[in-house]
Enzyme design. Structure first.
Site, PDB file in Angstrom:
ATOM      1  N   HIS A 120      -3.002  70.173 -49.223  1.00 44.77           N
ATOM      2  CA  HIS A 120      -3.194  70.713 -50.470  1.00 44.77           C
ATOM      3  C   HIS A 120      -2.854  72.400 -50.527  1.00 44.77           C
ATOM      4  O   HIS A 120      -2.556  72.957 -51.614  1.00 44.77           O
ATOM      5  CB  HIS A 120      -4.433  70.339 -51.309  1.00 44.77           C
ATOM      6  N   GLN A 157     -13.816  78.127 -52.456  1.00 48.33           N
ATOM      7  CA  GLN A 157     -12.445  78.399 -53.055  1.00 48.33           C
ATOM      8  C   GLN A 157     -12.125  79.540 -51.820  1.00 48.33           C
ATOM      9  O   GLN A 157     -12.812  80.365 -51.489  1.00 48.33           O
ATOM     10  CB  GLN A 157     -12.577  79.130 -54.196  1.00 48.33           C
ATOM     11  N   GLY A 158     -10.921  79.209 -50.971  1.00 46.44           N
ATOM     12  CA  GLY A 158     -10.407  79.972 -50.088  1.00 46.44           C
ATOM     13  C   GLY A 158     -10.787  79.210 -48.628  1.00 46.44           C
ATOM     14  O   GLY A 158     -10.344  79.709 -47.598  1.00 46.44           O
ATOM     15  N   ASP A 159     -11.695  78.474 -48.690  1.00 40.75           N
ATOM     16  CA  ASP A 159     -11.957  78.013 -47.310  1.00 40.75           C
ATOM     17  C   ASP A 159     -11.177  76.840 -46.857  1.00 40.75           C
ATOM     18  O   ASP A 159     -11.110  76.016 -45.740  1.00 40.75           O
ATOM     19  CB  ASP A 159     -13.552  77.578 -47.166  1.00 40.75           C
ATOM     20  N   SER A 160     -10.523  76.330 -47.895  1.00 38.29           N
ATOM     21  CA  SER A 160      -9.609  75.137 -47.685  1.00 38.29           C
ATOM     22  C   SER A 160      -8.652  75.262 -46.598  1.00 38.29           C
ATOM     23  O   SER A 160      -8.135  76.403 -46.163  1.00 38.29           O
ATOM     24  CB  SER A 160      -8.606  74.908 -48.977  1.00 38.29           C
ATOM     25  N   ASP A 186      -5.257  64.817 -46.320  1.00 37.28           N
ATOM     26  CA  ASP A 186      -5.290  66.031 -46.348  1.00 37.28           C
ATOM     27  C   ASP A 186      -5.107  66.930 -45.198  1.00 37.28           C
ATOM     28  O   ASP A 186      -6.091  67.555 -44.875  1.00 37.28           O
ATOM     29  CB  ASP A 186      -6.561  66.444 -47.385  1.00 37.28           C
TER      30      ASP A 186
END
Length: 261
Positions: free
Chosen positions: A73, A207-210, A119
């Site tokens: 993603h 958020q931002g760790d994906s 993913d």
């Protein structure tokens, strides 16, 4: 970016990514917005040398010295791509001492990825980065116990991306327990996703760790990657753990894909 749907796919929206454990997949089914590790502490320089920060606001790990493993993603598809910059070698993104920055050349998104499960993605770099790589689990042997997560994502839900890499420890949660939380979790793709976190919340990726790795020590004392930050319902909420791609399920496909890059 970590999927946050209110769940966020833990990738940062508009290019910001964080590791606060929130959701690891987009804020809606269409957006991704991960943060830095929530409830974490600052990682030491050189502690996790395989960690990579990607310019679109995601994390990743060196699968080989020239290929980064991240979340599907976090990228828009497969093919030639020179728009991504990978930063490695530092915990402080503003430090120039030891920092290595390399552009991408190609991206391979997991075949069949449609926003649910599968993913993972690979990013080939223009040149190798001379740092240790992170081996991936090829069996479910290590899909249990306590895991480490790290990244530059938000340290709180809705917060800003971080300058310094944060790290945290989260425990394994069985598929049955995770699904029983209901809501988005009832759609957990067993066998492709693995949950980790505390029922009380407080510690999570965000958020931002994906795309960043979830890892632990193997029987020889070396780090091994068991998950990829994917999504969650917000960050560090009670009864809303982080969800990670189950790396061992895709190990063969990842190896095959890497051989084509």
């Amino acid at each position: 970016m970590k999927k946050l749907i209110t769940a966020l796919k833990r990738a940062a929206a508009a290019g910001a990514a964080a590791l606060a454990i929130i959701s690891l997949q987009p804020l809606s089914s269409a957006q991704a917005a991960p943060a830095p590790v929530v409830g974490g502490t600052r990682a030491a320089q050189g502690e996790f040398p395989f960690m990579v920060r990607l310019s679109m606001g995601c994390g990743g790990a060196l699968y080989t010295q020239q290929i980064v493993l991240t979340a599907a993603h976090c990228v828009s598809g497969s093919g030639a791509n020179t728009s991504i910059t990978a930063t490695a070698g530092v915990v402080d993104l503003q430090s120039t001492s030891g920092r290595v920055q390399v552009r991408s050349t190609r991206v391979l998104q997991a075949p069949g990825y449609n926003g649910t499960g599968k993913d993972w993605a690979l990013i080939k770099l223009a040149q190798p980065i001379n740092l240790p790589t992170l081996k991936i689990a090829t069996t479910t042997q290590y899909n249990t116990g306590d895991f480490t997560v790290a990244g530059w994502g938000s340290a709180r839900e809705g917060g800003a991306q971080q300058r310094y890499m944060l790290k945290a420890t989260v425990p394994f949660i069985s598929d049955a327990t995770c699904k029983a939380y209901g809501g988005y979790y009832s759609g957990l793709v067993a066998g492709e996703e693995i949950c980790a976190g505390f029922a009380s919340g407080g510690v999570d990726t965000c958020q931002g760790d994906s795309g960043g790795p979830m890892f632990r020590k193997d029987n020889a004392g070396a780090y091994i990657q068991v998950g990829i930050v994917s999504w969650g319902d917000g960050c560090a909420r009670a009864n809303a753990p982080g969800v990670y791609s189950e790396v061992s399920t895709f190990a063969s496909a990842i190896a095959s894909a890497a051989s084509t890059l």
